[in-house]
Design a protein around this motif. Structure first.
Motif, PDB file in Angstrom:
ATOM      1  N   VAL A 181      37.591  -4.458 144.891  1.00 16.39           N
ATOM      2  CA  VAL A 181      38.005  -5.560 145.742  1.00 16.39           C
ATOM      3  C   VAL A 181      39.445  -5.890 145.370  1.00 16.39           C
ATOM      4  O   VAL A 181      39.773  -6.032 144.191  1.00 16.39           O
ATOM      5  N   GLU A 182      40.286  -5.978 146.393  1.00 14.02           N
ATOM      6  CA  GLU A 182      41.681  -6.353 146.196  1.00 14.02           C
ATOM      7  C   GLU A 182      41.936  -7.677 146.914  1.00 14.02           C
ATOM      8  O   GLU A 182      41.549  -7.839 148.070  1.00 14.02           O
ATOM      9  N   TYR A 183      42.587  -8.590 146.203  1.00 17.37           N
ATOM     10  CA  TYR A 183      42.958  -9.878 146.773  1.00 17.37           C
ATOM     11  C   TYR A 183      44.477  -9.926 146.876  1.00 17.37           C
ATOM     12  O   TYR A 183      45.177  -9.604 145.920  1.00 17.37           O
ATOM     13  N   LEU A 227      46.583 -17.397 144.452  1.00 17.24           N
ATOM     14  CA  LEU A 227      45.777 -17.362 145.674  1.00 17.24           C
ATOM     15  C   LEU A 227      44.678 -18.415 145.618  1.00 17.24           C
ATOM     16  O   LEU A 227      44.070 -18.634 144.572  1.00 17.24           O
ATOM     17  N   ASN A 228      44.413 -19.039 146.731  1.00 19.88           N
ATOM     18  CA  ASN A 228      43.316 -19.988 146.845  1.00 19.88           C
ATOM     19  C   ASN A 228      42.073 -19.213 147.290  1.00 19.88           C
ATOM     20  O   ASN A 228      41.817 -19.072 148.483  1.00 19.88           O
ATOM     21  N   THR A 252      39.607 -16.759 154.336  1.00 20.11           N
ATOM     22  CA  THR A 252      39.842 -15.387 153.915  1.00 20.11           C
ATOM     23  C   THR A 252      39.678 -14.432 155.087  1.00 20.11           C
ATOM     24  O   THR A 252      38.722 -14.542 155.854  1.00 20.11           O
ATOM     25  N   ILE A 253      40.602 -13.502 155.202  1.00 23.82           N
ATOM     26  CA  ILE A 253      40.457 -12.403 156.150  1.00 23.82           C
ATOM     27  C   ILE A 253      40.102 -11.165 155.329  1.00 23.82           C
ATOM     28  O   ILE A 253      40.723 -10.910 154.294  1.00 23.82           O
ATOM     29  N   SER A 254      39.073 -10.440 155.763  1.00 24.49           N
ATOM     30  CA  SER A 254      38.587  -9.284 155.004  1.00 24.49           C
ATOM     31  C   SER A 254      38.713  -8.006 155.818  1.00 24.49           C
ATOM     32  O   SER A 254      38.597  -8.025 157.043  1.00 24.49           O
ATOM     33  N   ASP A 297      44.325 -17.990 153.642  1.00 25.18           N
ATOM     34  CA  ASP A 297      44.851 -18.103 152.277  1.00 25.18           C
ATOM     35  C   ASP A 297      44.762 -16.788 151.516  1.00 25.18           C
ATOM     36  O   ASP A 297      45.497 -16.581 150.559  1.00 25.18           O
ATOM     37  N   VAL A 298      43.817 -15.919 151.928  1.00 30.35           N
ATOM     38  CA  VAL A 298      43.543 -14.700 151.163  1.00 30.35           C
ATOM     39  C   VAL A 298      43.310 -13.518 152.105  1.00 30.35           C
ATOM     40  O   VAL A 298      42.636 -13.663 153.133  1.00 30.35           O
TER      41      VAL A 298
END
Length: 179
Positions: free
Chosen positions: A86-88, A13-14, A19-21, A97-98
């Protein structure tokens, strides 16, 4: 609030990219030496009651809604914060990207009278039902799920099993019994 752990659900992952949270809440509710969990007979494992925070909701409002929906019980008190993870992961949306998911865990009390669940379609398909269970039983069952004994484990199993283990460690360090 204390970070309990970061989980990287896929490699490469970059983390510096777009990033979408999504934030969510999970409840930790004890009744004696048992903890309230949501059991899925389809997945054969346990998860903490909770879900995503909707627009204009605060954490307590989300806990109230999610406990009622998934467990058919009414939140009576948020006692304390336990922590967050936190989960990626890889997002479904191509422009990101994430996908970063942040569930916050709260120690809560409920009115144990059953008022009826209000499950989403996917929750009905998974057969979600509330169960009071010892931490040790929930951990053992979830570890079987993680070992692949029942097929591919749901995404939440690793996270909630970790939190169950941290919860057990915390109770032992405080000299409490739990199950």
């Amino acid at each position: 609030m204390k970070l309990l752990k970061e989980f990287f659900l896929c490699e490469g992952l970059n983390l510096d990219g777009p990033t979408i949270s999504r934030e969510g809440v999970r409840s930790i509710v004890f009744q004696g030496d048992q903890v309230l969990m949501v059991y899925s007979p389809e997945n054969k494992g346990y998860k903490f009651p909770g879900g995503g925070i909707q627009e204009r909701e605060n954490h307590e409002e989300t806990l109230l809604r999610e406990i009622k929906e998934e467990c058919g019980m009414v939140l009576s008190e948020v006692e304390d914060v336990f922590g967050y993870v936190v989960e990626y992961n890889k997002p479904k949306e191509e422009e990101y990207d994430v996908y970063k998911q942040i569930p916050y865990y709260y120690l809560c009390r409920v009115n144990p009278s059953y008022v009826g669940q209000n499950l989403d379609e996917y929750e009905r398909k998974l057969g979600f039902r509330p169960e009071w269970v010892s931490i040790d039983v929930a951990i053992a069952k979830n570890r079987s799920v993680l070992n692949g004994d029942f097929g591919d484990p749901p995404r939440w199993t690793k996270r909630d099993t970790y939190v169950l283990a941290r919860l057990a460690e915390t109770l032992i360090s405080k000299g409490c019994t739990y199950g």
